[in-house]
Design an enzyme around this catalytic site. Structure first.
Site, PDB file in Angstrom:
ATOM      1  N   LEU A  38      -2.923  33.450  -5.081  1.00 21.66           N
ATOM      2  CA  LEU A  38      -4.019  33.567  -4.102  1.00 21.66           C
ATOM      3  C   LEU A  38      -5.090  32.506  -4.341  1.00 21.66           C
ATOM      4  CD1 LEU A  38      -4.358  37.448  -3.609  1.00 21.66           C
ATOM      5  CD2 LEU A  38      -3.067  35.801  -2.232  1.00 21.66           C
ATOM      6  N   ASP A  64       0.216  33.752 -11.496  1.00 18.59           N
ATOM      7  CA  ASP A  64       0.447  32.299 -11.495  1.00 18.59           C
ATOM      8  C   ASP A  64       1.907  32.066 -11.900  1.00 18.59           C
ATOM      9  OD1 ASP A  64       0.530  29.541 -12.299  1.00 18.59           O
ATOM     10  OD2 ASP A  64      -1.661  29.609 -12.547  1.00 18.59           O
ATOM     11  N   PHE A  94       8.164  28.655  -3.223  1.00 22.68           N
ATOM     12  CA  PHE A  94       7.263  27.972  -2.288  1.00 22.68           C
ATOM     13  C   PHE A  94       5.956  27.570  -2.959  1.00 22.68           C
ATOM     14  CE2 PHE A  94       9.663  30.800   0.575  1.00 22.68           C
ATOM     15  CZ  PHE A  94       9.975  29.962   1.622  1.00 22.68           C
ATOM     16  N   THR A  96       9.609  18.760   0.028  1.00 26.75           N
ATOM     17  CA  THR A  96       9.084  18.075   1.209  1.00 26.75           C
ATOM     18  C   THR A  96       9.750  16.719   1.412  1.00 26.75           C
ATOM     19  OG1 THR A  96       7.093  16.911   1.958  1.00 26.75           O
ATOM     20  CG2 THR A  96       7.210  17.362  -0.363  1.00 26.75           C
ATOM     21  N   ASP A  97       9.725  16.232   2.646  1.00 26.48           N
ATOM     22  CA  ASP A  97      10.234  14.880   2.920  1.00 26.48           C
ATOM     23  C   ASP A  97       9.306  13.804   2.349  1.00 26.48           C
ATOM     24  OD1 ASP A  97       8.098  15.148   4.716  1.00 26.48           O
ATOM     25  OD2 ASP A  97       9.262  14.631   6.497  1.00 26.48           O
ATOM     26  N   GLU A  98       8.072  14.205   1.979  1.00 21.80           N
ATOM     27  CA  GLU A  98       7.099  13.203   1.540  1.00 21.80           C
ATOM     28  C   GLU A  98       7.504  12.548   0.220  1.00 21.80           C
ATOM     29  OE1 GLU A  98       3.001  14.201   2.222  1.00 21.80           O
ATOM     30  OE2 GLU A  98       3.521  15.643   3.771  1.00 21.80           O
ATOM     31  N   SER A 145       3.673  14.793  -7.245  1.00 20.44           N
ATOM     32  CA  SER A 145       3.831  16.030  -8.023  1.00 20.44           C
ATOM     33  C   SER A 145       5.017  16.851  -7.518  1.00 20.44           C
ATOM     34  CB  SER A 145       2.529  16.848  -7.998  1.00 20.44           C
ATOM     35  OG  SER A 145       2.236  17.287  -6.685  1.00 20.44           O
ATOM     36  N   LYS A 146       5.262  16.816  -6.209  1.00 19.79           N
ATOM     37  CA  LYS A 146       6.451  17.507  -5.678  1.00 19.79           C
ATOM     38  C   LYS A 146       7.722  16.789  -6.154  1.00 19.79           C
ATOM     39  CE  LYS A 146       6.814  20.547  -3.216  1.00 19.79           C
ATOM     40  NZ  LYS A 146       6.929  22.010  -3.452  1.00 19.79           N
ATOM     41  N   ASN A 189       7.295  18.055   8.237  1.00 22.50           N
ATOM     42  CA  ASN A 189       6.047  18.797   8.505  1.00 22.50           C
ATOM     43  C   ASN A 189       6.306  20.053   9.324  1.00 22.50           C
ATOM     44  OD1 ASN A 189       5.051  16.046   7.851  1.00 22.50           O
ATOM     45  ND2 ASN A 189       3.081  16.965   8.369  1.00 22.50           N
ATOM     46  N   ARG A 230       4.959  11.776  12.217  1.00 19.28           N
ATOM     47  CA  ARG A 230       5.464  12.895  11.432  1.00 19.28           C
ATOM     48  C   ARG A 230       6.587  13.550  12.235  1.00 19.28           C
ATOM     49  NH1 ARG A 230       3.088  10.334   8.410  1.00 19.28           N
ATOM     50  NH2 ARG A 230       1.438  10.894   6.938  1.00 19.28           N
ATOM     51  N   GLY A 273      -3.993   5.232   1.397  1.00 17.96           N
ATOM     52  CA  GLY A 273      -2.550   5.267   1.106  1.00 17.96           C
ATOM     53  C   GLY A 273      -1.734   6.026   2.133  1.00 17.96           C
ATOM     54  N   HIS A 274      -2.262   6.156   3.333  1.00 21.12           N
ATOM     55  CA  HIS A 274      -1.641   6.990   4.375  1.00 21.12           C
ATOM     56  C   HIS A 274      -0.211   6.547   4.701  1.00 21.12           C
ATOM     57  CE1 HIS A 274      -2.708   9.155   8.414  1.00 21.12           C
ATOM     58  NE2 HIS A 274      -1.642   9.655   7.833  1.00 21.12           N
TER      59      HIS A 274
HETATM   60  P1  NAD Z   1       0.303  26.655   1.355  1.00 20.26           P
HETATM   61  O1  NAD Z   1      -0.688  25.795   0.654  1.00 20.26           O
HETATM   62  O2  NAD Z   1      -0.038  27.232   2.680  1.00 20.26           O
HETATM   63  O3  NAD Z   1       0.727  27.875   0.424  1.00 20.26           O
HETATM   64  C1  NAD Z   1       0.957  27.740  -0.947  1.00 20.26           C
HETATM   65  C2  NAD Z   1       0.869  29.127  -1.576  1.00 20.26           C
HETATM   66  O4  NAD Z   1       1.154  28.996  -2.975  1.00 20.26           O
HETATM   67  C3  NAD Z   1      -0.514  29.772  -1.454  1.00 20.26           C
HETATM   68  O5  NAD Z   1      -0.382  31.108  -1.028  1.00 20.26           O
HETATM   69  C4  NAD Z   1      -1.074  29.692  -2.873  1.00 20.26           C
HETATM   70  O6  NAD Z   1      -1.959  30.760  -3.181  1.00 20.26           O
HETATM   71  C5  NAD Z   1       0.193  29.752  -3.706  1.00 20.26           C
HETATM   72  N1  NAD Z   1       0.034  29.134  -5.034  1.00 20.26           N
HETATM   73  C6  NAD Z   1      -0.519  27.939  -5.321  1.00 20.26           C
HETATM   74  N2  NAD Z   1      -0.468  27.725  -6.645  1.00 20.26           N
HETATM   75  C7  NAD Z   1       0.149  28.795  -7.199  1.00 20.26           C
HETATM   76  C8  NAD Z   1       0.506  29.147  -8.520  1.00 20.26           C
HETATM   77  N3  NAD Z   1       0.244  28.343  -9.557  1.00 20.26           N
HETATM   78  N4  NAD Z   1       1.147  30.326  -8.740  1.00 20.26           N
HETATM   79  C9  NAD Z   1       1.406  31.164  -7.688  1.00 20.26           C
HETATM   80  N5  NAD Z   1       1.091  30.880  -6.417  1.00 20.26           N
HETATM   81  C10 NAD Z   1       0.464  29.709  -6.177  1.00 20.26           C
HETATM   82  O7  NAD Z   1       1.626  25.762   1.431  1.00 20.26           O
HETATM   83  P2  NAD Z   1       2.783  25.773   2.516  1.00 20.26           P
HETATM   84  O8  NAD Z   1       2.450  24.823   3.585  1.00 20.26           O
HETATM   85  O9  NAD Z   1       3.126  27.161   2.857  1.00 20.26           O
HETATM   86  O10 NAD Z   1       3.957  25.115   1.658  1.00 20.26           O
HETATM   87  C11 NAD Z   1       4.849  25.935   0.896  1.00 20.26           C
HETATM   88  C12 NAD Z   1       5.838  25.038   0.183  1.00 20.26           C
HETATM   89  O11 NAD Z   1       6.568  24.272   1.146  1.00 20.26           O
HETATM   90  C13 NAD Z   1       5.188  24.024  -0.754  1.00 20.26           C
HETATM   91  O12 NAD Z   1       5.999  23.918  -1.900  1.00 20.26           O
HETATM   92  C14 NAD Z   1       5.195  22.737   0.044  1.00 20.26           C
HETATM   93  O13 NAD Z   1       5.261  21.616  -0.815  1.00 20.26           O
HETATM   94  C15 NAD Z   1       6.462  22.896   0.840  1.00 20.26           C
HETATM   95  N6  NAD Z   1       6.499  22.182   2.145  1.00 20.26           N
HETATM   96  C16 NAD Z   1       5.465  22.326   3.025  1.00 20.26           C
HETATM   97  C17 NAD Z   1       5.535  21.686   4.261  1.00 20.26           C
HETATM   98  C18 NAD Z   1       4.443  21.842   5.283  1.00 20.26           C
HETATM   99  O14 NAD Z   1       4.480  21.164   6.323  1.00 20.26           O
HETATM  100  N7  NAD Z   1       3.473  22.720   5.085  1.00 20.26           N
HETATM  101  C19 NAD Z   1       6.649  20.900   4.575  1.00 20.26           C
HETATM  102  C20 NAD Z   1       7.691  20.780   3.630  1.00 20.26           C
HETATM  103  C21 NAD Z   1       7.600  21.443   2.420  1.00 20.26           C
HETATM  104  P1  TYD Z   2      -1.402  16.963   7.541  1.00 23.83           P
HETATM  105  O1  TYD Z   2      -1.357  18.105   8.504  1.00 23.83           O
HETATM  106  O2  TYD Z   2      -2.457  16.933   6.502  1.00 23.83           O
HETATM  107  O3  TYD Z   2       0.048  16.858   6.881  1.00 23.83           O
HETATM  108  P2  TYD Z   2       0.692  15.674   5.946  1.00 23.83           P
HETATM  109  O4  TYD Z   2      -0.379  14.790   5.465  1.00 23.83           O
HETATM  110  O5  TYD Z   2       1.331  16.462   4.856  1.00 23.83           O
HETATM  111  O6  TYD Z   2       1.678  14.958   6.830  1.00 23.83           O
HETATM  112  O7  TYD Z   2      -1.508  15.640   8.391  1.00 23.83           O
HETATM  113  C1  TYD Z   2      -0.561  15.321   9.387  1.00 23.83           C
HETATM  114  C2  TYD Z   2      -0.905  13.953   9.905  1.00 23.83           C
HETATM  115  O8  TYD Z   2      -2.150  14.030  10.601  1.00 23.83           O
HETATM  116  C3  TYD Z   2      -1.104  12.934   8.803  1.00 23.83           C
HETATM  117  O9  TYD Z   2      -0.592  11.682   9.249  1.00 23.83           O
HETATM  118  C4  TYD Z   2      -2.605  12.866   8.642  1.00 23.83           C
HETATM  119  C5  TYD Z   2      -3.116  13.146  10.029  1.00 23.83           C
HETATM  120  N1  TYD Z   2      -4.436  13.824  10.127  1.00 23.83           N
HETATM  121  C6  TYD Z   2      -5.431  13.320  10.969  1.00 23.83           C
HETATM  122  O10 TYD Z   2      -5.223  12.302  11.659  1.00 23.83           O
HETATM  123  N2  TYD Z   2      -6.619  13.985  11.032  1.00 23.83           N
HETATM  124  C7  TYD Z   2      -6.878  15.094  10.286  1.00 23.83           C
HETATM  125  O11 TYD Z   2      -8.016  15.643  10.368  1.00 23.83           O
HETATM  126  C8  TYD Z   2      -5.853  15.617   9.438  1.00 23.83           C
HETATM  127  C9  TYD Z   2      -6.087  16.853   8.604  1.00 23.83           C
HETATM  128  C10 TYD Z   2      -4.632  14.952   9.386  1.00 23.83           C
END
Ligand code: NAD
Ligand code: TYD
Length: 356
Positions: A34, A58, A80, A133-135, A162-163, A188, A223, A293-294
């Site tokens: 949380l 944790d 996750f 992630t694809d990143e 880090s991922k 994304n 994206r 670094g975008h």
């Molecule tokens: P999020 O930030 O919404 O959720 C992360 C959750 O992990 C939160 O509920 C947080 O409280 C919990 N958390 C963080 N550190 C923790 C710890 N040390 N121990 C236990 N719980 C912990 O992230 P999300 O967008 O739901 O992403 C989930 C996973 O999917 C991540 O691993 C992310 O790298 C991966 N992912 C996300 C996206 C995306 O577009 N959001 C795309 C590809 C992969």
């Molecule tokens: P984001 O949702 O942060 O995901 P990620 O960086 O993991 O792809 O951002 C998606 C794209 O949108 C990214 O190219 C950054 C851009 N962006 C903006 O242009 N304005 C914003 O305020 C935010 C949060 C992101």
């Protein structure tokens, strides 16, 4: 049988838990620290559901994780839990190193210890699915083919680095110790319960509040967007049928420039919730200083997952984004509860220094 989900109070994790329990009756132990991104309100519909056990912990707490694995005779872990926001990783990378690398390593150690204690058949059936992630693959030029699973790792942000590190650890635990792992690298996501610091929910909410819609740089960064429920179905499929040690890219073939995404949001909002002055939400678009670094472009080739495991996304970008805008319009109280003190501090930190 029971599965253990980490980070199940976050955006994708909570969607996964909700969908999992809607699809079958196998109980879920949901471990989440949380952080600011974890929100138990996402799981409110499971309040009286005894198939769901929430544990605030944790993933880096080896003893707690090992106890939970043993106590509930866990047959699969879906990981996750992570720090997930690139901009936050730029302002403060430490938490990303601690959770995405150190805590992931400790979780792997607890899982390895537990797995070693299982009977041979249980060991064979066990799965550790790591959600990535694809990143981690870095940035593509306009004409490059989309990322394959074999693409070189070239992470560019503290988040993606880090991922990438955790992906490498997961791979090593399979190669060295035989741990039965699976890794998914997804593009994304967007959809319900998306924390409004990310582009899509931030712009929906800012539009409704009459605020600027901040576009970093020229808005031509690309994206590859996937509706979150499709990511969840892909993970279920990989968990059920993925080959041990394999990596599966997950994506919906939906490459969009950021500016096009925000323009689409504006036109859906113009239709579903018109501004009182009759003007378009497009008027609120504002160009701000770019992210350092975008990465210019991400694109996923998900053909391995489709070919080998028969997975396909159910939503197109057009259907998914409309559902998402409607969800935010219908769940304004959820958003308002999220817009807490900590969130306001983040907005000041991230946007105050960016001149329009
Ligand atoms: P999020 O930030 O919404 O959720 C992360 C959750 O992990 C939160 O509920 C947080 O409280 C919990 N958390 C963080 N550190 C923790 C710890 N040390 N121990 C236990 N719980 C912990 O992230 P999300 O967008 O739901 O992403 C989930 C996973 O999917 C991540 O691993 C992310 O790298 C991966 N992912 C996300 C996206 C995306 O577009 N959001 C795309 C590809 C992969
Ligand atoms: P984001 O949702 O942060 O995901 P990620 O960086 O993991 O792809 O951002 C998606 C794209 O949108 C990214 O190219 C950054 C851009 N962006 C903006 O242009 N304005 C914003 O305020 C935010 C949060 C992101």
């Amino acid at each position: 049988m029971t599965i253990l989900v980490t980070g199940g109070a976050g955006f994708i994790g909570s969607n996964f838990v909700l969908d999992w329990l809607a699809e079958n009756d196998e109980p879920v132990v949901n471990v989440d620290k949380l952080t600011y991104a974890g929100n138990l309100e996402n799981l409110a519909t499971l309040k009286d559901d005894n198939r769901h056990l929430f544990v605030k912990a944790d993933i880096g707490d080896y003893d707690v994780m090992l106890d939970l694995l043993k106590q509930h005779a866990i047959r699969a872990v879906v990981n996750f839990a992570a720090e997930s926001h690139v901009d936050r990783s730029i302002h403060g990378p430490e938490d990303f190193i601690q959770t995405n690398i150190v805590a992931s390593f400790r979780l792997l150690e607890a899982v390895r210890c537990y797995w070693n204690s299982l009977e041979a058949q249980e060991q064979q059936n066990f799965r550790f699915l790591h959600v990535s992630t694809d990143e981690v693959y870095g940035s593509l030029d306009k004409t490059d083919p989309p990322f394959l699973e074999t693409h070189q790792y070239q992470p560019n942000s503290p988040y993606s680095a880090s991922k990438a590190a955790s992906d490498h650890l997961v791979r090593a635990y399979h190669h060295t110790y035989g741990l039965p792992v699976l890794t998914t690298n997804c593009s994304n996501n967007y959809g319900p319960y998306h924390f409004p610091e990310k582009l899509i929910p931030l712009c929906i909410q800012n539009a409704l509040l009459g605020k600027d819609l901040p576009i970093y740089g020229d808005g031509q960064q690309i994206r590859d967007w996937l509706y979150v429920k499709d990511h969840c179905s892909a993970i279920r499929r990989v968990l059920a049928a993925g080959q041990l040690g394999e990596v599966y890219n997950v994506g919906g073939w939906n490459e969009k420039a950021n500016l096009d995404v925000v323009n689409t949001l504006c036109s859906i909002l113009d239709e579903l919730n018109p501004r009182s002055d009759g003007k378009s939400y497009v008027e609120q678009i504002t160009y701000v200083t770019d992210r350092p670094g975008h990465d210019r472009r991400y694109a996923i080739d998900a053909s391995k997952l489709e070919r080998e495991l028969g997975w396909k996304p159910a939503e197109t970008f057009e259907t998914g984004i409309r559902k998402t805008v409607q969800w935010y319009l219908d769940h304004q109280s959820w958003v308002n509860n999220v817009l807490s003190g900590e969130y306001q501090t983040w907005l000041d930190k991230n946007y105050a220094g960016r001149s329009a």
